[in-house]
Design a protein around this motif. Sequence first.
Motif, PDB file in Angstrom:
ATOM      1  N   ILE A 395       0.901  -1.727  -0.587  1.00 22.44           N
ATOM      2  CA  ILE A 395       0.357   0.269  -0.337  1.00 22.44           C
ATOM      3  C   ILE A 395       1.026   1.106  -0.203  1.00 22.44           C
ATOM      4  O   ILE A 395       2.316   1.193   0.296  1.00 22.44           O
ATOM      5  CB  ILE A 395      -1.119   0.291   1.513  1.00 22.44           C
ATOM      6  N   ARG A 396       0.365   2.134  -0.797  1.00 23.13           N
ATOM      7  CA  ARG A 396       0.962   3.635  -0.823  1.00 23.13           C
ATOM      8  C   ARG A 396       0.055   4.901  -1.037  1.00 23.13           C
ATOM      9  O   ARG A 396      -1.013   4.854  -1.952  1.00 23.13           O
ATOM     10  CB  ARG A 396       1.976   3.492  -2.387  1.00 23.13           C
ATOM     11  N   GLY A 397       0.333   5.328  -0.172  1.00 16.90           N
ATOM     12  CA  GLY A 397      -0.847   6.926   0.289  1.00 16.90           C
ATOM     13  C   GLY A 397      -0.372   7.273   1.534  1.00 16.90           C
ATOM     14  O   GLY A 397       0.160   7.066   2.207  1.00 16.90           O
ATOM     15  N   PRO A 398      -1.091   8.691   1.283  1.00 10.02           N
ATOM     16  CA  PRO A 398      -1.135   9.666   2.475  1.00 10.02           C
ATOM     17  C   PRO A 398      -0.705   9.373   4.290  1.00 10.02           C
ATOM     18  O   PRO A 398      -0.633   9.993   4.950  1.00 10.02           O
ATOM     19  CB  PRO A 398      -1.206  10.639   2.263  1.00 10.02           C
ATOM     20  N   GLN A 399      -1.520   8.489   4.382  1.00 13.28           N
ATOM     21  CA  GLN A 399      -2.072   7.495   5.422  1.00 13.28           C
ATOM     22  C   GLN A 399      -0.839   6.517   5.774  1.00 13.28           C
ATOM     23  O   GLN A 399      -0.634   6.245   7.145  1.00 13.28           O
ATOM     24  CB  GLN A 399      -3.204   7.314   5.893  1.00 13.28           C
ATOM     25  N   VAL A 400       0.364   6.206   5.389  1.00  8.20           N
ATOM     26  CA  VAL A 400       0.819   5.142   5.471  1.00  8.20           C
ATOM     27  C   VAL A 400       1.948   5.525   6.216  1.00  8.20           C
ATOM     28  O   VAL A 400       2.303   7.019   6.711  1.00  8.20           O
ATOM     29  CB  VAL A 400       1.998   4.509   3.898  1.00  8.20           C
ATOM     30  N   MET A 401       2.226   4.637   8.050  1.00  9.92           N
ATOM     31  CA  MET A 401       3.531   5.320   8.676  1.00  9.92           C
ATOM     32  C   MET A 401       4.381   6.549   8.461  1.00  9.92           C
ATOM     33  O   MET A 401       5.214   6.361   7.382  1.00  9.92           O
ATOM     34  CB  MET A 401       3.262   4.812   9.720  1.00  9.92           C
ATOM     35  N   LEU A 415       8.869  -0.902   4.583  1.00 10.25           N
ATOM     36  CA  LEU A 415       8.478  -0.145   4.135  1.00 10.25           C
ATOM     37  C   LEU A 415       9.586   0.720   2.791  1.00 10.25           C
ATOM     38  O   LEU A 415      10.644   0.323   3.271  1.00 10.25           O
ATOM     39  CB  LEU A 415       8.763   1.367   5.016  1.00 10.25           C
ATOM     40  N   THR A 416       9.775   0.399   2.122  1.00 11.70           N
ATOM     41  CA  THR A 416      10.443   0.846   0.407  1.00 11.70           C
ATOM     42  C   THR A 416      10.689   2.027   0.555  1.00 11.70           C
ATOM     43  O   THR A 416       9.441   2.913   0.614  1.00 11.70           O
ATOM     44  CB  THR A 416       9.816   0.247  -0.975  1.00 11.70           C
ATOM     45  N   PRO A 417      11.754   2.936  -0.088  1.00 13.45           N
ATOM     46  CA  PRO A 417      12.176   3.817   0.255  1.00 13.45           C
ATOM     47  C   PRO A 417      11.128   5.038  -0.923  1.00 13.45           C
ATOM     48  O   PRO A 417      11.727   5.876  -1.256  1.00 13.45           O
ATOM     49  CB  PRO A 417      13.381   3.576  -0.924  1.00 13.45           C
ATOM     50  N   ASP A 418      10.701   3.543  -1.841  1.00 11.41           N
ATOM     51  CA  ASP A 418       9.781   4.762  -2.787  1.00 11.41           C
ATOM     52  C   ASP A 418       7.784   4.824  -1.785  1.00 11.41           C
ATOM     53  O   ASP A 418       7.343   5.098  -3.211  1.00 11.41           O
ATOM     54  CB  ASP A 418       9.706   4.545  -4.570  1.00 11.41           C
ATOM     55  N   GLY A 419       8.360   4.600  -1.075  1.00  7.35           N
ATOM     56  CA  GLY A 419       6.941   4.560  -0.378  1.00  7.35           C
ATOM     57  C   GLY A 419       6.006   3.446  -0.139  1.00  7.35           C
ATOM     58  O   GLY A 419       4.961   3.717   0.377  1.00  7.35           O
ATOM     59  N   TRP A 420       6.066   2.142   0.035  1.00 11.92           N
ATOM     60  CA  TRP A 420       5.393   1.492  -0.931  1.00 11.92           C
ATOM     61  C   TRP A 420       5.043   0.545   0.666  1.00 11.92           C
ATOM     62  O   TRP A 420       6.408   0.360   1.371  1.00 11.92           O
ATOM     63  CB  TRP A 420       5.690   0.306  -1.586  1.00 11.92           C
ATOM     64  N   PHE A 421       4.352   0.229   1.206  1.00  9.91           N
ATOM     65  CA  PHE A 421       4.010  -0.441   2.773  1.00  9.91           C
ATOM     66  C   PHE A 421       3.773  -1.993   2.209  1.00  9.91           C
ATOM     67  O   PHE A 421       2.762  -1.734   2.238  1.00  9.91           O
ATOM     68  CB  PHE A 421       3.184   0.101   3.634  1.00  9.91           C
ATOM     69  N   LYS A 422       4.749  -2.645   2.941  1.00 10.22           N
ATOM     70  CA  LYS A 422       4.033  -3.918   2.915  1.00 10.22           C
ATOM     71  C   LYS A 422       3.182  -4.557   4.058  1.00 10.22           C
ATOM     72  O   LYS A 422       4.128  -4.688   5.002  1.00 10.22           O
ATOM     73  CB  LYS A 422       5.721  -4.953   2.938  1.00 10.22           C
ATOM     74  N   THR A 423       1.813  -5.110   4.009  1.00 14.03           N
ATOM     75  CA  THR A 423       1.064  -5.409   4.958  1.00 14.03           C
ATOM     76  C   THR A 423       1.676  -6.865   5.291  1.00 14.03           C
ATOM     77  O   THR A 423       0.791  -6.717   7.019  1.00 14.03           O
ATOM     78  CB  THR A 423      -0.410  -4.952   4.430  1.00 14.03           C
TER      79      THR A 423
END
Length: 548
Positions: A395-401, A415-423
């Motif tokens: 997931i990538r979005g403004p709500q990611v920690m 959390l990848t460098p380009d903003g993807w959070f692995k759930t």
Amino acid sequence: MAVPRPSWLCPDHTPDQDHDMRVIASPYPDVDIPDTTLVPFVLRRAAQHPYKTAIVCAASGRSLTYAELERSVRAVAAGLHAKGIRKGDVVGLVSPNIPDFAVVFYAVTLIGAVCSTVNPIATAEEIGAQFADSKAVMLVTIPDLYEKCSTAAKIAGTVRDIVVFGEAAGATPYAALFAHGDTPPRVDIDAATDVCALPYSSGTSGVPKGVMLTHRNLVANLVQCDAAGMGMTANDTVIGVLPFFHIYGMVVVLGGALSQGATIVSMPRFDLEQFLGTITKHRISYMNLVPPIILALAKHPIVASFDVSSVRVIMSGAAPLGADLADACAARLGCLVRQGYGLTETSPVTHFHPFTTTSADTGSVGPSIPGTDCRLVDPDTGADVASGERGELWIRGPQVMKGYFNKPEATAACLTPDGWFKTGDVAVEKDGWYHVVDRVKELIKYKGLQVAPAELEALLLANPLIADAAVIPVPDADAGEIPKAFIVRRGDIDEAQVMAYVAEHVSPYKKVRLVEFVESIPKSPSGKILRRLLVERERANAASSPSH
């Protein structure tokens, strides 16, 4: 498929990095996230209806109007500042759902400090460990929990002051915070980078970690949910039965209802009969619940003794809700039942099944909310999977920690460098709609609360009579999942003694409820427990049992 770089991503991200990915955008139009801190946004309706009840306690009857809530938040913020609380300081909040929980939570964030919430049934050791990790300088609690919190404060070693709602010998009374006027100092807060909440989550594995959520994270999620039509309005009376210390209760219930100008009826603890009585007495119209409560509403005979006709919407979260159970509850209560999906690390909502759709697929968590991109990735190969195939949900979005507090390695792992959070959750997507079907991560969800196998294993291994241990989730009709321990004995210990030993050291929801003694625990060459093998064995045994 390339997508434009969202403005909230790290500056060095380039659109080229999205090539060779199957990025699934939200079907909703993008939304503008206001550049504001949390409190002004949540209390934005207060001036419109100052005399309307903002929150009322179902147990005590204590209530606050919107004007009283806003004034109390300012006064407690001034009192906290007078007590030496400054921007960036962590204040621990250990309390059941009462109206003043909201006051303290928002007062802390108003002056740029960070509120770290904890389950009030946690042990002194658990509370102390959390506040040692977060370096909390103040705790706020209720008189009944003062002794436990005092022990926890000694363990933490950083706590200067304990405030109680009411009075307790040796504690600062809550009323003392109101003695410093109602004009707290203005603090320069950067909504995009300054943390306001630090709930703890086990993430994709391991022991609980502090999740750094910024003002912008929480404001963004409230805006996103509203834009996607979560359906709460100023006319609703909302049940506050989900714990406010948990991200679901903290943001979706408390923040969601207050920012819409609704009325919250808070319940300090869940009791089915009192819950049903509260629905009847207060004419509850909107309920955020978890599957075990929905199961009771669908099946328990006592429900028929209460008038629950005021309920128009039930939103389920924190654990998967099966379509059959959702439909049964909807039919019995005559209301809409929908479910959503999210995580502490995503503030929390990323998906929900909209109320406006006529789709009968009630087992789906729906599409992603505005501004939320998704990928489904094969955890073994790292390649994006096709529509209809299983993959780990990213997931990538403004709500990611912002990340985990003081845990750069744990942050980098998810959390990848380009903003993807692995759930760590496995999902299937078709036509932009998602079903969450399994977990890559090994967390156990007991009634929607996280239980980390690694935490229980570490505790079990501290017992001199246990040589080795592994803990896995086992499906349970009432709780969703329960912890089962596989034990290699070192000495003379039986099932009851194992369970009693764990129960003595952890919160009740973390208790081991099944024990099996084995000759060895399956492990990888590096020594990592292969819990997946134990889970598969457990499933095979269940499938071959006479009850299946």
